[in-house]
Design a protein around this motif. Structure first.
Motif, short mmCIF file in Angstrom:
data_model
loop_
_atom_site.label_atom_id
_atom_site.label_comp_id
_atom_site.label_asym_id
_atom_site.label_seq_id
_atom_site.Cartn_x
_atom_site.Cartn_y
_atom_site.Cartn_z
N SER B 6 -6.07 -12.21 -79.64
CA SER B 6 -5.39 -11.95 -78.57
C SER B 6 -4.07 -10.84 -78.67
N LYS B 7 -3.86 -10.34 -77.82
CA LYS B 7 -2.91 -8.97 -78.03
C LYS B 7 -1.13 -8.89 -77.28
N VAL B 8 -0.83 -9.67 -77.36
CA VAL B 8 0.58 -9.86 -76.29
C VAL B 8 1.62 -8.61 -76.28
N GLN B 9 1.09 -7.74 -74.98
CA GLN B 9 1.87 -6.42 -75.06
C GLN B 9 3.48 -6.37 -74.08
N ASN B 10 4.08 -5.75 -74.56
CA ASN B 10 5.40 -6.00 -73.85
C ASN B 10 5.74 -7.40 -74.20
N ALA B 11 6.17 -7.86 -75.56
CA ALA B 11 6.62 -9.31 -75.45
C ALA B 11 8.00 -9.34 -75.69
N HIS B 12 8.12 -8.20 -76.39
CA HIS B 12 9.81 -8.16 -75.91
C HIS B 12 9.96 -7.07 -75.43
N LYS B 13 12.14 -6.83 -75.16
CA LYS B 13 12.37 -5.49 -74.88
C LYS B 13 11.83 -3.83 -75.19
N GLY B 14 12.06 -4.32 -76.82
CA GLY B 14 12.18 -3.60 -77.48
C GLY B 14 10.94 -3.54 -78.99
N PRO B 15 11.31 -2.73 -79.69
CA PRO B 15 10.24 -3.42 -80.92
C PRO B 15 11.13 -4.88 -81.97
N ILE B 16 9.33 -4.99 -81.98
CA ILE B 16 9.43 -6.07 -82.53
C ILE B 16 9.44 -6.07 -84.52
N TRP B 17 10.50 -7.00 -84.47
CA TRP B 17 10.42 -6.65 -86.29
C TRP B 17 10.19 -7.80 -87.26
N SER B 18 9.94 -8.88 -86.41
CA SER B 18 9.76 -10.09 -87.47
C SER B 18 9.56 -11.33 -87.24
N CYS B 19 7.96 -11.32 -87.80
CA CYS B 19 7.90 -13.09 -87.12
C CYS B 19 7.17 -13.94 -87.81
N THR B 20 7.40 -14.96 -87.95
CA THR B 20 6.91 -16.53 -89.00
C THR B 20 6.28 -17.18 -88.04
N TRP B 21 5.22 -18.40 -88.34
CA TRP B 21 4.75 -18.60 -88.10
C TRP B 21 5.57 -20.85 -88.55
N VAL B 22 6.36 -21.30 -87.12
CA VAL B 22 6.67 -21.87 -87.48
C VAL B 22 6.00 -23.49 -87.42
N PRO B 23 6.05 -24.67 -88.64
CA PRO B 23 5.19 -24.88 -88.31
C PRO B 23 5.86 -26.51 -87.68
N ALA B 24 4.47 -26.67 -87.25
CA ALA B 24 4.08 -27.98 -86.21
C ALA B 24 5.37 -28.90 -86.73
N GLN B 25 5.84 -29.92 -86.33
CA GLN B 25 6.36 -30.98 -86.62
C GLN B 25 5.97 -32.28 -85.57
N ALA B 26 5.12 -33.30 -87.09
CA ALA B 26 4.61 -34.03 -86.26
C ALA B 26 4.54 -34.63 -85.53
N ALA B 27 4.04 -35.63 -84.72
CA ALA B 27 4.08 -36.05 -82.82
C ALA B 27 4.98 -35.06 -82.61
N THR B 28 6.42 -34.43 -81.91
CA THR B 28 6.70 -33.69 -81.36
C THR B 28 6.36 -32.76 -81.26
N LEU B 29 6.52 -31.83 -82.18
CA LEU B 29 5.61 -30.20 -81.55
C LEU B 29 4.90 -29.71 -82.61
N SER B 31 3.07 -26.09 -83.51
CA SER B 31 3.43 -25.43 -84.15
C SER B 31 3.45 -24.38 -83.48
N PHE B 32 4.69 -23.22 -83.55
CA PHE B 32 4.13 -21.97 -82.79
C PHE B 32 4.89 -20.68 -83.79
N VAL B 33 4.63 -19.60 -82.63
CA VAL B 33 5.10 -18.18 -84.07
C VAL B 33 6.42 -17.45 -82.72
N ALA B 34 7.13 -17.74 -83.87
CA ALA B 34 8.43 -17.27 -83.71
C ALA B 34 8.38 -15.89 -84.04
N THR B 35 9.19 -15.01 -82.75
CA THR B 35 9.66 -13.73 -83.05
C THR B 35 10.77 -13.00 -82.65
#
Lengths: 1604, 374
Positions: B6-29, B31-35
């Motif tokens: 997938s490609k999320v266009q205009n995800a932020h209002k400006g250039p995106i400089w960093s991202c990381t994949w946040v691992p899932a927290q067992a049973a509670t959350l 995983s996410f992608v943080a940008t």
């Protein structure tokens, strides 16, 4: 009449005195060619002239014309002639006839004068006859002159005699004076319309003039009017009768044969006039295309005169023209017969020559043609003979084993001669066109000076000739084809030729390349429609499409060519030229014909694998894309496949550039939107590899007939259309079936030649593969390795093995390249590889382009004057030069040695002069010169007054004249003229740019250079106008956008500026920018540039370059936003500035300048927020402002802390001051603002609560009122209104929250100011404030002055700074714009103060408008901003403050400051003097600069005359001022040591400020100029050079690529 | 197989400089992608639905871009650093989020919105409904340019960041303070690795080594356990080293530079193993495929570049792979595939640490692109 046929010739003897008249009878049968005996008798007897003539006539009849002439000559000298003897004897029998070739005349005269005239005319006629049959031009002229004299004599004898005039006319006709002949004949015809000789003569005239219909009419009339001669029977009877009468005297002669011959002769003689008319009719009909009638006419002539030469010739030609096998044979036979009879007749000679030529007997053909040419008398005949000769020579030259370069173009001379003799000869024009096209090729191949221009002019001439040929022979398919080819080539040449040479061409192109292209497409299309299998024309078409960037069409064309060839292969598996390879494969090459498809594939794979592994899939894919099988690929000419691969390569480059990536479908700008077939990199590579394999096969099969045949096959041998006699039709040379003019298309391929050529082609293929890796795959390391392998050769020892230099490659690949290098090196170094590597080295932006220079020297060792090598060398030296300049600037005034600059400068000059030696007025060299001098204009020259001392120290003494092209020379010149060296170099730069523009009015870079120099000199408006003009023409040059944006910044049109910067950013940088580049209009240029080997590389392809420019652009945008925000107190703009600076910082985290700027922006931003009225800000805003200040403070502190690491102490000092200011004043201000804000918000909250309470109260009372009586309604309403009023008041008072606590906020501010201002005194602050106010418009000017000062001064230029901050980055561009960034930051710091003054005024007035109640607050505001100014003042002048106080005035203070800075006393006074002189001579400075301006730009292409846009004062003044200030600054800088930079800086600042005060203010715009533009030129310099070099390279390289 | 999920266009209002994949927290959350973007916000994205699940705007910074972001292995912490030299530790909460709009803290817009609307920010995901909150727990006021890149120790308790002077600062994250309070970390340990600006740092997964990439193209290795520097690799690159990454087994180090190349080093010997060419511009980010149960010995890595491409490489070598998708290419030297989804610089890439089969990239064009890499 029968008397004519008597067997005897008799004449009376001279009547002696009384002696009876005797009759001498002479048997005519005894007449021999030797008339001397008879003449002797006649002379003795002196018979009447008629007798003489009759005898002559008899001789004539028997074809003994020389005897007749002798007789007539003697007659005219005889006694009878002289005595005017009158004799009426048998007057009727006198008859004159010229030979058959002349119009017949028959006249009977009866008068003495008549006799006389007739004799003369007869003599003349016989002379004419000889003249027309002679083959010696001199003799002919002599005879004609003699005849003319005779005729004139006749006319003088009897001016009324018509016959002399007719004879004259005939003479003129023979002498080809058609117009004069017409003048003779026309009056005669008017007098007597039925005069047959005149009629015939006139008809001939008309025929000559190609009025065939009219001529035909006249011939017909003559034919009708002519009396019918006796029939053959009658003649026979008469002859028999005569024979009978004279039988006795001479019975021996009366054989049957003789009789028949006599009759025939007689008949021919009598029919001569008639036959003349018939011949004329036949020729006219022939010319009119009615061949049958013509043939009938000629046959009729031959019927009556079987020996009629012309008729025979014409009939033979007719037969040939009919163009069937039989008729050609018959015609040849007829002509052979004619040749037998008349070995000197032109027609048979020429035609037989052609026939021999077709049969391949060139020597015979040449002999015949030469004979014909030298024998031909009449112009048309001569023309056709020349044509024949031309063709023979043409053929011979093309097929000679000598190399093509040595071709002499003798044939062209013959063709030209033929066309001159007969301008209607379409074939001659065609041949001219062909040969000129060839000479165009040859001049390219020879690599002469200006080869491309010469070749272009040849092509244009060829085009003219071909057009003429087509006009003469409309619809001729070969001509159409040739014309199409020529149009195509001209179009291509126009695209690639150096534009500067165009004006020097002797022949100018009549339209644009695209128009030529359209014409070519039309013509070639027409031709191809008729001959769809014409592979050569298709190839030409493909080349045209390629040049115009229509790659798909080009590819389609080439694929079609391949298929045509394949078809011929497929028929029986054998093609005449390729079958050799197929069949004769002993040794290395297997028998291809017997190979199966898969075997062929395997063979290719195997051969390629040694160098470039290819997968069978990819190869099959590639071949499938062309509809070919592997077997066909083995059989087809490899050059063809190579060219297809090149096209795919180009398309892939497009795709890469377009960045369309995975989709790869829509490449905008491609002419053919039709399903842009995504070229497959794998397939393309495979194709290359396959071609490489083919050449490897050839190279290895040394001495194989196969190879020879195969390579020879790639060039079609000259072919003549069989049986094609009259039309030219022979496409005598290949139009380039494979796009690659082979060095020697004619030679029989020697084995060594085959492998040599194959190896050469292999090298080009390897080169292409390297380019493929670089362009398409972006695998630079691999490309470099391949190029190294190619380049190695003599350089191998110097550079080490190529493989070791490319550590990124796998060992096996390295090995492959090493092997490849060994294989290819035997032919010496490959120059293109060296050049490409040099370019790559240059691109790599290494600090010192040693590597590039070394390579280029190697190239120059191989080829002495390789222009591209020189161009690259010049670029390399320019890099050296800028580094030397920078180094000089860094080393400071003391350590400066001009030699470091002089050396690269002189090297650069030499390189450029080398280019110009070969091609004077080369725009590239001129622009480079301009750029060089422009660079020098930034060099901190020593002040002229000091020059002698400096010169004495640096040079060998003032006595010796400095070498040209050195700094010393420039300074000497400056001293001589009384201007600054900077002005000298600026003037030189302008001069060179102007010259370049003069040579090439389209040269954008020259115009750009002019604009930049003008901007630097202060002519901002003009610079802007030029830039706008360039912008209109060419939107592809980022520098134009950027410089224009810089100027808009100077004009304070920030939105414009930001917009332009942004466009530059999006157009030219980043991945997206490449797409836009592809849409650029001049696509072919771009493409070609991209494709020229060695040089071309798309700038944006070079990652570092592009991104560093992106960084620069981001900084510029930030600066524009910053200035805008600061000037208008707009926080949004400042926020944008922060954002863009962040972006820039992300690209270069190590860039201190950007950090500084960011901190500064944050500071200003915070300041701005704090200065907002309370009602427009919130606590959060202030909080953020605090954070900003903290952040800025931290940055400033950090930068200041880095002092130890940096030489750039001035900025660092500033940083520490900034830091101090931030942590002190601003933080205090933040606290106070916060306090007041909190207070006001508390108040506001209170008010809100009150409001709510009031409303609540109102509501309650309303409710109460509702329950109460209606009578109270009015009262309630009143209450509500009251409440509303309260609310309104509350709201208002909210807005005036600061009034609630005015003391606290203002007081704090004052305290802060006071505490910070301890160093100064209150009075001083006030005074300075006033001054600053007045100076505020020029505040920025001062800032820029400072800026340029730093830039210009060796001690503290931006360069130095870069060095300090940017040790790792050393490309000149970076330096420039980084410097720009910092300078702008700097100027911001400086100008901020003055601006804050204006801002506060603005703020005050707006607030004043807002509410009268705010008077107090306004005053408070003003106070606070005053404090700002004071603070700023401290910031600036903290060290200088003391001086200001101690000195009586500013100037004194400054002088003191300088003195304090350890300068000799004389220094300051001298400077003061100069200042005085300056202000006194302001007017002269103005005029100086104006005149400078005039001479500089007078001849530029743009309308730049001073005063056109702006009044002269505003133009001249700034420059004058700038100059002087620069001088002054120079002095200041030298005088003040490096000990106290900030004091020096501030003294400079204040000094400039002074100037601003002294002079009228209001020129801030002009004055405040252009540092941005300065910056740009740094970028320009290299990129222009590059661009230009690339543009140039086309001339040399395109063919090479094609060959590849 | 290489596909774009997938490609999320205009995800932020400006250039995106960093991202990381946040691992899932067992049973509670899950995983996410943080940008992290120039628009000063950190956003969380659901990699299943590709929707934004959280927005957090940092205001403490005075409005400068977030240029680096990392997540701890347990998924409970995100560390961000911004251009104004602030390093912030955010805790990823699974339950209801309450954030004080303290001036110094992070203002959770979603949370405050939640307050206003009084509707819980419940997100649907493949794993179920959840609410997510980011809370600033610690902050570090780093010196100028001392927070260019941050990295976390494998145990997630130490933050490392380079400085312009060639040092690496290491902060120990103390226990979080009272809810709502932000603990300022001031204690740091400084190790000197160079004298040039440190552009990139990485911590090996075995926790022993810290690698730093310098602005001048050199690379420093430091044994953090023994506290001793290893020999500097000076000639690694000819341009600034923007990214360093350890292989999952910590035996090799991958570096990417402005010179357009990626180099794999043997950390034990300090020698170059191989060079990967193909990017036509600066290499901005690179990441090794993480180690999981299914992939025992991962040998792929991805890289992103200023040329707009994201490339997948075979760390082992130079075999030629031609896929049958549209953008097949024949790059040699181990490039398996080249994604060209971005239209501008691609600043960061990150692997999904759970499946190891997905990756995400962000760039100046403001787009987030999710990939599937098998």
């Amino acid at each position: 009449m029968s008397a004519n046929f008597s067997a005897f010739f008799e004449f009376p003897t001279r009547a002696g005195a009384g002696a009876p008249q005797e009759v001498i009878v002479f048997p005519l049968a005894d007449l021999t060619n030797d008339a001397s005996e008879l003449v002797e008798i006649l002379r003795e007897e002196c018979p009447p002239l008629g007798i003489w003539r009759r005898l002559a006539l008899e001789f004539c009849r028997r074809g003994l014309s020389s005897a007749a002439q002798t007789v007539l000559e003697n007659a005219c000298e005889s006694q009878s002639f002289k005595k005017y003897v009158f004799n009426r004897h048998d007057p009727a029998s006198y008859q004159y006839s010229s030979t058959s070739s002349d119009p017949e005349t028959t006249h009977i005269f009866s008068d003495t004068r008549n006799e006389h005239v007739l004799s003369l005319v007869s003599l003349g006629a016989s002379l004419l006859a000889s003249a027309s049959s002679t083959h010696d031009p001199a003799e002919k002229t002599r005879l004609l002159q003699k005849a003319t004299k005779t005729f004139e004599q006749a006319e003088s004898t009897d001016p009324n005699h018509i016959i002399s005039r007719i004879a004259q006319g005939v003479g003129l006709l023979i002498g080809e004076n058609i117009a004069q002949a017409a003048d003779k004949f026309l009056p005669i015809l008017e007098e007597s319309p039925s005069n047959i000789p005149a009629m015939l003569g006139m008809a001939a005239v008309l025929f000559w003039r190609r009025h065939f219909v009219e001529a035909l009419e006249l011939f017909r009339r003559a034919l009708i009017l002519l009396p019918p001669p006796p029939s053959t029977e009658e003649l026979l009877q008469a002859q028999l009768a005569r024979r009978a009468s004279g039988a006795g005297s001479n019975p021996d002669v009366a054989s049957e044969e003789d009789l028949a011959a006599d009759v025939a002769r007689m008949s021919a003689f009598l029919h001569a006039p008639l036959n003349g008319a018939r011949l004329g009719i036949g020729l006219c009909q022939f010319a009119l295309g009615r061949l049958d009638i013509a043939r009938a006419a000629f046959r009729r002539v031959l019927a009556t005169d079987p020996g009629h030469v012309e008729a025979m010739a014409c009939l033979g030609l007719l037969d040939l023209h009919t163009n069937t096998a039989d008729s050609v044979q018959q015609g040849i036979a007829r002509l052979a017969e004619l040749f037998r009879r008349q070995p000197h007749h032109v027609v048979p000679l020429t035609q037989l020559a052609m026939s021999h030529l077709y049969r391949g007997d060139v020597d015979t053909a040449e002999r015949l043609a030469l004979h014909a040419y030298h024998g031909a008398a009449a112009a048309p005949a001569r023309a056709s003979a020349a044509l024949a000769l031309a063709r023979v020579t043409h053929h011979r030259e093309l097929n000679s084993p000598a190399p093509l370069q040595s071709i002499t173009f003798k044939a062209l001379e013959y063709y030209t001669e033929a066309a001159r003799l007969d301008p209607t000869l379409a074939e001659a024009h065609f041949g001219q066109a062909q040969l000129r096209m060839l000479s165009a090729e040859v001049s390219l191949a020879r690599g002469e000076t200006n080869a491309s221009a010469v070749s272009l002019s040849h092509q244009l001439r060829a085009l003219q000739s071909a057009s003429e040929a087509l006009r003469l022979a409309p619809g001729d398919l070969d001509t159409i084809r040739l014309l199409g080819v020529l149009h195509a080539r001209v179009s291509v040449a126009l695209l690639t030729v150096n534009r500067a040479v165009l004006p020097s061409l002797t022949i100018q192109p009549s339209s644009s390349p695209s128009e030529y292209r359209l014409a070519a497409q039309r013509l070639l299309g027409e031709s191809l429609q008729q001959r769809p299998q014409d592979a050569a024309a298709l190839a030409e078409w493909a080349a045209l499409q390629q040049a115009h960037g229509r790659l798909l069409s080009a590819r389609a064309g080439l694929v079609r060519v391949a298929q045509i060839w394949a078809l011929t292969v497929g028929a029986d598996g054998q093609l005449p030229h390729t079958c050799a390879l197929a069949s004769s494969g002993p040794g290395g090459v297997p028998d291809v014909a017997s190979l199966s498809e898969s075997e062929c594939l395997a063979m290719l794979q195997c051969e390629a694998g040694a160098v470039e592994p290819i997968s069978a899939e990819a190869l099959e894919q590639a071949l499938k894309g062309m509809g070919l099988t592997a077997r066909e690929a083995v059989l087809l000419p490899a050059e063809l496949l190579t060219n297809i691969a090149v096209l795919d390569h180009q398309r892939l480059c497009d795709v890469v550039l377009a960045g369309s990536g995975s989709s790869g479908i829509s490449v905008p700008g491609l002419a053919d939107p039709v399903a842009v077939v995504a070229a497959d990199p794998a397939a393309c590579r495979a194709l290359y590899a396959a071609c490489l394999a083919r050449f490897r096969l050839l190279a290895s099969s040394d001495g194989q007939a196969a190879g020879r045949a195969q390579l020879a096959a790639s060039h079609r041998a000259p072919t003549f259309a069989p049986g094609c006699a009259l039309p030219p039709v022979c496409s005598t040379f290949s139009v380039g079936a494979d796009l690659s003019p082979c060095p020697n298309p004619r030679a029989a391929w020697q084995p060594s030649e085959v492998s040599l050529r194959a190896r050469r082609l292999m090298r080009t293929l390897v080169y292409n593969l390297a380019r493929f890796d670089e362009d398409v795959l972006g695998d630079v390391a691999r490309a470099e390795a391949a190029l190294e392998a190619l380049a190695a050769g003599p350089l191998a020892g110097a550079t080490g093995a190529g493989a070791t230099r490319s550590p990124g490659l796998a060992p096996d690949v390295q090995q492959a390249f090493a092997a490849l290098g060994a294989e290819l090196q035997q032919d010496g170094a490959y120059i293109d590889a060296h050049l490409r590597l040099a370019l790559m080295a240059l691109r790599r932006q290494s600090p010192r382009p040693h590597d590039a220079i070394r390579r280029l020297r190697v190239v120059l060792n191989i080829e002495r004057s390789h222009p591209i090598a020189f161009a690259l060398l010049a670029q390399a030296y320019q890099i050296n030069l800028s580094q030397a300049l920078q180094g000089l600037a860094n080393s400071g005034p003391s350590g400066a040695s001009t030699r470091t600059v002089d050396e690269p400068l002189q090297q650069l000059t030499r390189a450029l002069e080398e280019i110009m030696r070969k091609q004077p007025d080369d725009p590239f060299a001129l622009v480079m010169f301009g750029l060089t001098y422009h660079k020098l204009s930034k060099f901190p020259f020593k002040q002229p007054t000091e020059a002698p001392g400096a010169g004495g120290a640096g040079g060998s003494g003032p006595a010796s004249a400095p070498a040209p092209g050195t700094l010393a020379e420039i300074q000497a010149q400056a001293a001589g003229r009384g201007v600054t060296p900077t002005q000298v170099v600026q003037a030189r730069a302008l001069d060179y740019f102007n010259r370049a523009l003069g040579c090439d009015p389209q040269n954008v870079y020259a115009a750009l250079g002019i604009a930049v120099v003008l901007a630097e000199k202060g002519y901002l408006a003009q610079a802007r106008d030029i830039l706008i003009k360039i912008f209109e023409v060419n939107k592809r040059i980022p520098e134009v956008y950027i410089n224009l944006a810089h100027l808009y910044v100077e004009f304070q049109q920030y939105e414009h500026a930001v917009g332009l910067y942004g466009r530059a950013l999006s157009h030219f940088h980043g991945v997206t920018g490449r797409k836009l580049l592809n849409e650029a209009d001049a696509r072919p240029e771009f493409l070609a540039r991209h494709f020229a080997p060695a040089i071309s590389h798309l700038p944006s392809h070079s990652p570092v370059l592009s991104i560093s420019r992106q960084f620069a652009l981001l900084s510029y945008i930030a600066r524009a936003h910053f200035l805008q925000g600061k000037e208008a107190s707009r926080t949004d703009a400042l926020e944008n500035a922060e954002k863009f600076l962040s972006l820039a910082l992300r690209l270069r985290p190590w860039d201190q300048a950007t950090r500084f700027n960011l901190a500064l922006t944050q500071r200003i931003h915070a300041n701005c927020v704090l200065d907002h009225p309370i009602e427009e800000r919130t606590v959060q805003d202030i909080e953020r402002a605090r954070v900003r200040i903290q952040s800025a403070c931290a940055t400033f502190t950090a930068i200041a802390a880095a002092v130890g690491h940096s030489r750039n102490r001035q900025e660092l000092g500033m940083a520490s001051e900034h830091a101090k200011y931030c942590s002190g004043t601003l933080m205090k201000k933040v606290e106070s603002s916060m306090e007041s804000q909190l207070e006001s918000e508390r108040d506001m909250a209170k008010m809100k609560r009150e409001l709510v309470a009031a409303e609540e109260h109102a509501r309650q009372s309303a409710a109460a009122a509702a329950s109460a009586a209606a009578a109270k309604a009015a009262a309630e309403e009143a209450a509500r209104q009251e409440t509303r009023a309260m609310m309104q008041t509350a709201v208002k008072s909210l807005g005036l929250a600061d009034l609630y606590n005015p003391q606290s906020s203002r007081g704090d501010g004052k305290d802060a100011g006071g505490s910070d201002d301890e160093g100064g005194t209150g009075g001083r602050g006030g005074g300075r404030r006033r001054k600053r106010r007045t100076a505020s418009p020029a505040g920025r000017k001062r800032a820029r002055g400072d800026k340029s000062g730093r830039r210009g001064d060796k001690s503290s230029s931006s360069a130095e700074q870069d060095d300090a901050f940017l040790a790792s980055s050393s490309d000149s561009e970076d330096e420039d714009f980084l410097g720009g960034g910092l300078s702008s930051a700097d100027s911001d710091v400086d100008s901020e103060e003055s601006d804050s003054g204006s801002r506060s005024r603005r703020g005050g007035s707006s607030r004043g408008r807002g509410s009268s109640r705010r008077g107090g607050s306004r005053r408070g505001r003003a106070d606070s901003s005053d404090e700002d100014i004071d603070l700023d003042g401290d910031l600036d002048d903290s060290e200088d403050g003391r001086d200001y106080r101690s000195g009586s005035g500013r100037r004194g203070a400054k002088a003191g400051g300088r003195r304090r800075a350890a300068s000799p006393d004389g220094e300051s006074s001298s400077r003061r003097t100069s200042r005085g002189r300056r202000s006194g001579g302001r007017l002269s400075a103005l005029t100086d600069s104006l005149s400078d301006f005039d001479e500089d730009t007078g001849d530029s292409a743009f309308d730049l005359s001073p005063g056109a846009g702006t009044p002269p004062g505003s133009d001249g003044e700034p420059s004058g001022r700038r100059r002087s200030s620069r001088v002054a600054r120079g002095a200041a800088d030298r005088s003040s040591g490096r000990s106290s930079r900030s004091s020096r800086g501030s003294s400079r600042r204040s000094q400039i400020l002074d100037e601003a005060v002294n002079y009228s203010i209001g020129h801030s715009d002009e004055f405040d100029d252009v540092d941005g533009a300065d910056d740009r030129l740094g970028v320009n310099a290299s990129s222009i050079a590059r661009e230009v070099a690339e543009a140039r390279s086309l001339n040399y390289d395109l063919s090479d690529v094609e060959e590849d | 197989m290489f596909t774009t999920l997938s490609k999320v266009q205009n995800a932020h209002k400006g250039p995106i400089w960093s991202c990381t994949w946040v691992p899932a927290q067992a049973a509670t959350l899950p995983s996410f992608v943080a940008t992290g973007s120039v628009d000063e916000t950190v956003s969380l994205w659901d990699p299943e639905s590709f929707n934004k699940v959280h927005d957090a705007k940092t205001r403490s910074a005075g409005g400068l871009a977030i240029n680096s972001i990392v997540a701890s292995a347990d998924g409970k912490r995100i560390i961000t650093s911004s251009l104004d030299n602030q390093i912030t530790v955010l805790s990823v909460g699974g339950a209801t989020a309450t954030l004080e709009s303290n001036g110094d803290s992070l203002v959770d817009e979603a949370a405050s919105k939640q307050k206003d609307d009084s509707t819980p920010a419940v997100r649907k995901s493949a794993q179920g409904d959840y609410t997510v909150a980011l809370t600033a727990t610690h902050k570090i006021a780093a010196g100028p340019a001392e927070s260019w890149t941050v990295c976390l120790s494998p145990c997630g308790t130490q933050i490392a960041s380079g400085t312009p002077a060639g040092n690496v600062n290491i902060w120990q994250i103390p226990p979080a303070g009272a809810p709502g309070s932000v603990v300022e970390i001031t204690d740091k340990r400084t190790i000197n690795v160079s004298n040039r600006l440190v552009l990139s740092v990485a911590w090996s997964s075995d926790g022993t080594l810290i690698a730093a990439g310098m602005e001048n193209g050199s690379i420093a290795l430091y044994n953090i356990e023994r506290g001793q520097p290893l020999p500097t690799i000076n000639d690694a690159h000819s341009g600034p080293v923007r990214t360093v990454a350890f292989s999952p087994d910590s035996s090799t180090l991958l570096t990417g530079s402005d010179d357009g190349t990626l180099v794999l080093h043997d950390v034990n010997v300090g020698s170059k193993i191989s060079t990967f060419t193909g990017h036509t511009s600066w290499v901005l980010s690179a990441a090794f495929q993480p180690h999981t149960d299914t992939i025992k010995s991962p040998n792929q890595f991805i890289s992103s570049s200023a040329d707009g491409s994201v490339r997948v490489w075979d760390a082992q070598g130079s075999s030629l792979h031609v896929s049958n998708t549209a953008s097949k290419n024949t790059d040699s030297g181990g490039c398996l595939f080249s994604f060209k989804e971005h239209t501008d610089q691609v600043w960061a890439v990150s692997w999904d640490p759970t499946t190891c089969r997905r990756a995400v990239s962000v760039g100046d064009d403001g787009a987030i692109v999710f990939y599937k890499i098998n």
